[in-house]
Write an enzyme that holds these catalytic residues in place. Structure first.
Site, PDB file in Angstrom:
ATOM      1  N   SER A  26       2.562  -3.172   4.786  1.00  0.00           N
ATOM      2  CA  SER A  26       3.817  -2.749   4.153  1.00  0.00           C
ATOM      3  C   SER A  26       4.750  -2.067   5.159  1.00  0.00           C
ATOM      4  O   SER A  26       5.868  -2.531   5.403  1.00  0.00           O
ATOM      5  CB  SER A  26       3.471  -1.812   2.985  1.00  0.00           C
ATOM      6  OG  SER A  26       4.632  -1.248   2.438  1.00  0.00           O
ATOM      7  N   ASP A  82      -4.693   4.721   6.059  1.00  0.00           N
ATOM      8  CA  ASP A  82      -5.064   6.041   6.575  1.00  0.00           C
ATOM      9  C   ASP A  82      -6.554   6.138   6.918  1.00  0.00           C
ATOM     10  O   ASP A  82      -6.927   6.760   7.908  1.00  0.00           O
ATOM     11  CB  ASP A  82      -4.702   7.114   5.539  1.00  0.00           C
ATOM     12  CG  ASP A  82      -3.190   7.154   5.288  1.00  0.00           C
ATOM     13  OD1 ASP A  82      -2.445   7.385   6.246  1.00  0.00           O
ATOM     14  OD2 ASP A  82      -2.772   6.929   4.139  1.00  0.00           O
ATOM     15  N   MET A  83      -7.397   5.525   6.091  1.00  0.00           N
ATOM     16  CA  MET A  83      -8.849   5.661   6.280  1.00  0.00           C
ATOM     17  C   MET A  83      -9.368   4.903   7.512  1.00  0.00           C
ATOM     18  O   MET A  83     -10.505   5.092   7.919  1.00  0.00           O
ATOM     19  CB  MET A  83      -9.606   5.180   5.030  1.00  0.00           C
ATOM     20  CG  MET A  83      -9.430   6.064   3.827  1.00  0.00           C
ATOM     21  SD  MET A  83      -9.974   7.768   4.110  1.00  0.00           S
ATOM     22  CE  MET A  83      -8.442   8.636   3.963  1.00  0.00           C
ATOM     23  N   GLN A  85      -7.647   4.914  10.463  1.00  0.00           N
ATOM     24  CA  GLN A  85      -7.010   5.440  11.673  1.00  0.00           C
ATOM     25  C   GLN A  85      -7.967   6.171  12.610  1.00  0.00           C
ATOM     26  O   GLN A  85      -7.811   6.117  13.830  1.00  0.00           O
ATOM     27  CB  GLN A  85      -5.807   6.310  11.283  1.00  0.00           C
ATOM     28  CG  GLN A  85      -4.705   5.450  10.656  1.00  0.00           C
ATOM     29  CD  GLN A  85      -3.497   6.235  10.187  1.00  0.00           C
ATOM     30  OE1 GLN A  85      -3.425   7.442  10.379  1.00  0.00           O
ATOM     31  NE2 GLN A  85      -2.559   5.557   9.549  1.00  0.00           N
ATOM     32  N   HIS A 106       2.447   8.908   7.834  1.00  0.00           N
ATOM     33  CA  HIS A 106       1.909   9.854   6.844  1.00  0.00           C
ATOM     34  C   HIS A 106       0.958  10.742   7.638  1.00  0.00           C
ATOM     35  O   HIS A 106       0.264  10.266   8.536  1.00  0.00           O
ATOM     36  CB  HIS A 106       1.186   9.077   5.732  1.00  0.00           C
ATOM     37  CG  HIS A 106       0.480   9.920   4.715  1.00  0.00           C
ATOM     38  ND1 HIS A 106       1.045  11.056   4.167  1.00  0.00           N
ATOM     39  CD2 HIS A 106      -0.734   9.796   4.134  1.00  0.00           C
ATOM     40  CE1 HIS A 106       0.187  11.578   3.288  1.00  0.00           C
ATOM     41  NE2 HIS A 106      -0.897  10.830   3.258  1.00  0.00           N
ATOM     42  N   ASP A 189       3.259  14.723  -0.235  1.00  0.00           N
ATOM     43  CA  ASP A 189       3.135  13.283  -0.463  1.00  0.00           C
ATOM     44  C   ASP A 189       1.927  12.987  -1.357  1.00  0.00           C
ATOM     45  O   ASP A 189       2.024  12.228  -2.320  1.00  0.00           O
ATOM     46  CB  ASP A 189       2.995  12.571   0.893  1.00  0.00           C
ATOM     47  CG  ASP A 189       3.136  11.063   0.777  1.00  0.00           C
ATOM     48  OD1 ASP A 189       4.257  10.601   0.561  1.00  0.00           O
ATOM     49  OD2 ASP A 189       2.117  10.354   0.903  1.00  0.00           O
ATOM     50  N   GLU A 229      10.551  -0.333 -20.622  1.00  0.00           N
ATOM     51  CA  GLU A 229      11.808   0.434 -20.603  1.00  0.00           C
ATOM     52  C   GLU A 229      11.792   1.591 -19.607  1.00  0.00           C
ATOM     53  O   GLU A 229      12.831   2.207 -19.359  1.00  0.00           O
ATOM     54  CB  GLU A 229      12.121   0.975 -22.016  1.00  0.00           C
ATOM     55  CG  GLU A 229      12.596  -0.120 -22.951  1.00  0.00           C
ATOM     56  CD  GLU A 229      13.244   0.457 -24.210  1.00  0.00           C
ATOM     57  OE1 GLU A 229      13.955   1.474 -24.102  1.00  0.00           O
ATOM     58  OE2 GLU A 229      12.997  -0.098 -25.280  1.00  0.00           O
ATOM     59  N   SER A 250      21.064   8.047 -25.905  1.00  0.00           N
ATOM     60  CA  SER A 250      21.698   8.547 -27.133  1.00  0.00           C
ATOM     61  C   SER A 250      21.416  10.040 -27.299  1.00  0.00           C
ATOM     62  O   SER A 250      20.481  10.576 -26.695  1.00  0.00           O
ATOM     63  CB  SER A 250      21.140   7.791 -28.337  1.00  0.00           C
ATOM     64  OG  SER A 250      19.772   8.147 -28.522  1.00  0.00           O
TER      65      SER A 250
HETATM   66  P1  NAD Z   1      -1.105  -1.572   4.503  1.00  0.00           P
HETATM   67  O1  NAD Z   1      -2.370  -1.421   3.749  1.00  0.00           O
HETATM   68  O2  NAD Z   1       0.044  -2.243   3.838  1.00  0.00           O
HETATM   69  O3  NAD Z   1      -1.292  -2.345   5.872  1.00  0.00           O
HETATM   70  C1  NAD Z   1      -2.352  -2.147   6.652  1.00  0.00           C
HETATM   71  C2  NAD Z   1      -2.359  -3.129   7.826  1.00  0.00           C
HETATM   72  O4  NAD Z   1      -3.266  -2.562   8.775  1.00  0.00           O
HETATM   73  C3  NAD Z   1      -2.922  -4.505   7.487  1.00  0.00           C
HETATM   74  O5  NAD Z   1      -1.908  -5.391   7.204  1.00  0.00           O
HETATM   75  C4  NAD Z   1      -3.639  -4.862   8.774  1.00  0.00           C
HETATM   76  O6  NAD Z   1      -2.698  -5.484   9.621  1.00  0.00           O
HETATM   77  C5  NAD Z   1      -4.008  -3.553   9.392  1.00  0.00           C
HETATM   78  N1  NAD Z   1      -5.427  -3.174   9.292  1.00  0.00           N
HETATM   79  C6  NAD Z   1      -6.173  -3.035   8.174  1.00  0.00           C
HETATM   80  N2  NAD Z   1      -7.426  -2.667   8.493  1.00  0.00           N
HETATM   81  C7  NAD Z   1      -7.462  -2.555   9.837  1.00  0.00           C
HETATM   82  C8  NAD Z   1      -8.478  -2.208  10.763  1.00  0.00           C
HETATM   83  N3  NAD Z   1      -9.721  -1.923  10.364  1.00  0.00           N
HETATM   84  N4  NAD Z   1      -8.161  -2.188  12.081  1.00  0.00           N
HETATM   85  C9  NAD Z   1      -6.926  -2.489  12.488  1.00  0.00           C
HETATM   86  N5  NAD Z   1      -5.925  -2.834  11.659  1.00  0.00           N
HETATM   87  C10 NAD Z   1      -6.199  -2.868  10.357  1.00  0.00           C
HETATM   88  O7  NAD Z   1      -0.695  -0.101   5.002  1.00  0.00           O
HETATM   89  P2  NAD Z   1       0.624   0.717   4.630  1.00  0.00           P
HETATM   90  O8  NAD Z   1       0.672   0.932   3.149  1.00  0.00           O
HETATM   91  O9  NAD Z   1       1.774   0.124   5.337  1.00  0.00           O
HETATM   92  O10 NAD Z   1       0.283   2.127   5.287  1.00  0.00           O
HETATM   93  C11 NAD Z   1       0.398   2.356   6.669  1.00  0.00           C
HETATM   94  C12 NAD Z   1       0.708   3.830   6.879  1.00  0.00           C
HETATM   95  O11 NAD Z   1       1.997   4.102   6.319  1.00  0.00           O
HETATM   96  C13 NAD Z   1      -0.268   4.779   6.204  1.00  0.00           C
HETATM   97  O12 NAD Z   1      -0.402   5.920   6.995  1.00  0.00           O
HETATM   98  C14 NAD Z   1       0.456   5.123   4.905  1.00  0.00           C
HETATM   99  O13 NAD Z   1       0.046   6.365   4.375  1.00  0.00           O
HETATM  100  C15 NAD Z   1       1.879   5.182   5.405  1.00  0.00           C
HETATM  101  N6  NAD Z   1       2.923   5.017   4.392  1.00  0.00           N
HETATM  102  C16 NAD Z   1       2.859   3.977   3.507  1.00  0.00           C
HETATM  103  C17 NAD Z   1       3.864   3.804   2.569  1.00  0.00           C
HETATM  104  C18 NAD Z   1       3.856   2.629   1.630  1.00  0.00           C
HETATM  105  O14 NAD Z   1       4.735   2.561   0.802  1.00  0.00           O
HETATM  106  N7  NAD Z   1       2.939   1.680   1.698  1.00  0.00           N
HETATM  107  C19 NAD Z   1       4.947   4.710   2.520  1.00  0.00           C
HETATM  108  C20 NAD Z   1       5.012   5.745   3.468  1.00  0.00           C
HETATM  109  C21 NAD Z   1       3.985   5.886   4.391  1.00  0.00           C
END
Ligand code: NAD
Ligand code: MG
Length: 328
Positions: A26, A82-83, A85, A106, A189, A229, A250
Site C-alpha cells: 500500500s 511492521d511485524m 521490520q 509508522h 495511530d 449510510e 434533519s
Molecule cells: P503492505 O502490507 O501493504 O505491504 C507490505 C509489502 O512488504 C508487500 O507488498 C511486500 O512487498 C513486502 N513484504 C512483505 N513481507 C515481507 C518480508 N518478509 N520481507 C520483505 N518484504 C516483505 O504494508 P503497508 O500497509 O503499506 O505498511 C507499510 C508501512 O506503512 C507500515 O509500517 C505501516 O504501519 C505503515 N503505514 C501504512 C498505512 C496504510 O494505510 N496501509 C498508513 C500509514 C502508515
C-alpha cells in the site's frame, strides 16, 4: 504545533541521492512512484520470490533484492508490514551505508525497540495520514495527503531536512507536514485504529445490525441503515466537521444524535478507551501482537474468519452486487 509546507522544504539535499524503498504494498508503491515522478532516484528492494517484483518492474521502477537495494542509499524507507521490520533490518544492516537515514511510515518498530539502529544512522518518520492508494491518487491530481514528521536520531545534523524533502517528494508537503515524536505518532495511530477507526466503528456497525435484526427487522434494511449510510455521514464529517454534518442532516436526526449518542458511547465505553490507551502506552498491546505474529498468527486468522462469516457480510455482498457504481 509546528507545521511545514512546501515553502519550508529544500529538496536539493536529496538531489542525485538514492532513495531505497523496501516493500511494494500500500505505502511502498505510492511512495516509490511519487518520488520517481518528483524526479528522485528510486530503487525498490524486494524479495525475488515475492509477488510485487513483477508489479514494480511493470510500473517502470528499478527493482533489486533487499540487501542489494540498500547499497548506496541515502534514505532507506521501511515500507513492509511492521511485524517484518525487525528481521528485515537484521538481514540488511551490514549493507547499510555509513550515516544513511532510516525512514519509517509508522513508529512501531522503533518506539517498541524492535529495531535498535546502528550508532551512525539517522532515524526519521514520515507518516502519511491516509492509505497508499490515496497518497498516489492525490499526488497524481496535484494534491497531497498530510503527513507527520518526527526525528528520533539526528546524527548528520540534516535528518529533519531529509525527512521533509522525502515528504515533499511524495506530495505530503503540499498538504502540510506536522511535527510529532515517534511516541506520539505510534501511540495515537494505534489508539485511533483500535478505538475509533477500525475496531470501534466496525463493532458499532455490527452491534447496530444485530440489534435491529434480533428485533425482527429485515437484514437488508438494517444493512442500509448501519453500514451503507455510514459513508454519507463520514464524508460530511471529513469535509466540514460536526458543523457540516448538522447542516445536512434533519433536525430529527440531530436531536436523536445529541440525546442518544452519549447513551451508546457512555462512561463504560470511555473507560474502555482509557484501558485500550494504557495497554498501548505501557507496551502490553505491542508485546501481545509481537507474540501473536511470532506464533504464526492463528488467533489473528481465527478472529478475522469469524468477522468475515458474520451475516452482515453476506447481506452486504448481495446488496452491493446490485450497486454497479461501487468498486467491489
Ligand atoms: P503492505 O502490507 O501493504 O505491504 C507490505 C509489502 O512488504 C508487500 O507488498 C511486500 O512487498 C513486502 N513484504 C512483505 N513481507 C515481507 C518480508 N518478509 N520481507 C520483505 N518484504 C516483505 O504494508 P503497508 O500497509 O503499506 O505498511 C507499510 C508501512 O506503512 C507500515 O509500517 C505501516 O504501519 C505503515 N503505514 C501504512 C498505512 C496504510 O494505510 N496501509 C498508513 C500509514 C502508515
Ligand atoms: Mg472488529
Amino acid at each position: 504545533m509546528q507545521l511545514y509546507s512546501e515553502a519550508d522544504v529544500d529538496i536539493s539535499c536529496l538531489q542525485d541521492k538514492q532513495i531505497s524503498i523496501l516493500g511494494y504494498g500500500s505505502q511502498g508503491r505510492a511512495h516509490a512512484l511519487n518520488l520517481k515522478d518528483s524526479g528522485f532516484n528510486v530503487v525498490v528492494g524486494l524479495r525475488r520470490s515475492g509477488a510485487s517484483w513483477a508489479k514494480a518492474e511493470a510500473d517502470g521502477l528499478h527493482v533489486k533484492e533487499l540487501a542489494e537495494a540498500v547499497k548506496g542509499a541515502c534514505i532507506i524507507a521501511f515500507l513492509t508490514p511492521d511485524m517484518v521490520q525487525k528481521s528485515l533490518y537484521a538481514a540488511i544492516e551490514a549493507e547499510i551505508p555509513d550515516a544513511a537515514t532510516l525512514l519509517f511510515a509508522h513508529g512501531f518498530a522503533i518506539h517498541y525497540q524492535q529495531i535498535e539502529p546502528r550508532e551512525d544512522l539517522n532515524v526519521v518518520l514520515i507518516a502519511p495520514k491516509g492509505p497508499g492508494g490515496l497518497v498516489r491518487r492525490q499526488y497524481e491530481e496535484g494534491n497531497g495527503v498530510p503527513c507527520l514528521v518526527a526525528v528520533d536520531t539526528d546524527k548528520s545534523g540534516e535528518a529533519l531536512q531529509l525527512a521533509l524533502a522525502y515528504a515533499a517528494g511524495i506530495g505530503g508537503a503540499r498538504a502540510g507536514v506536522i511535527e510529532t515524536t515517534f511516541a506520539e505518532e505510534t501511540e495515537t495511530d494505534l489508539f485511533g485504529e483500535q478505538a475509533v477507526l477500525c475496531g470501534g466503528v466496525t463493532e458499532l456497525i455490527v452491534a447496530g445490525f444485530e440489534t435491529l435484526v434480533e428485533a425482527g427487522y429485515q437484514p437488508e434494511v438494517a444493512y442500509y441503515e448501519v453500514m451503507h449510510e455510514l459513508k454519507l455521514i463520514v464524508d460530511l464529517l471529513h469535509e466540514g466537521g460536526l458543523r457540516k454534518m448538522y447542516e445536512f442532516i434533519s433536525d430529527t436526526a440531530a436531536w436523536g444524535d445529541m440525546i442518544s449518542g452519549p447513551r451508546v458511547v457512555g462512561d463504560e465505553s470511555r473507560a474502555a478507551m482509557k484501558a485500550v490507551l494504557s495497554d498501548i502506552q505501557d507496551g502490553t498491546f505491542a508485546r501481545n501482537w509481537i507474540a501473536e505474529s511470532e506464533a504464526g498468527m492463528t488467533e489473528f486468522k481465527r478472529r478475522m474468519d469469524a468477522d468475515l462469516q458474520h451475516p452482515i457480510e453476506k447481506v452486504g455482498a448481495d446488496l452491493r452486487s446490485r450497486m454497479d457504481w461501487l468498486e467491489n
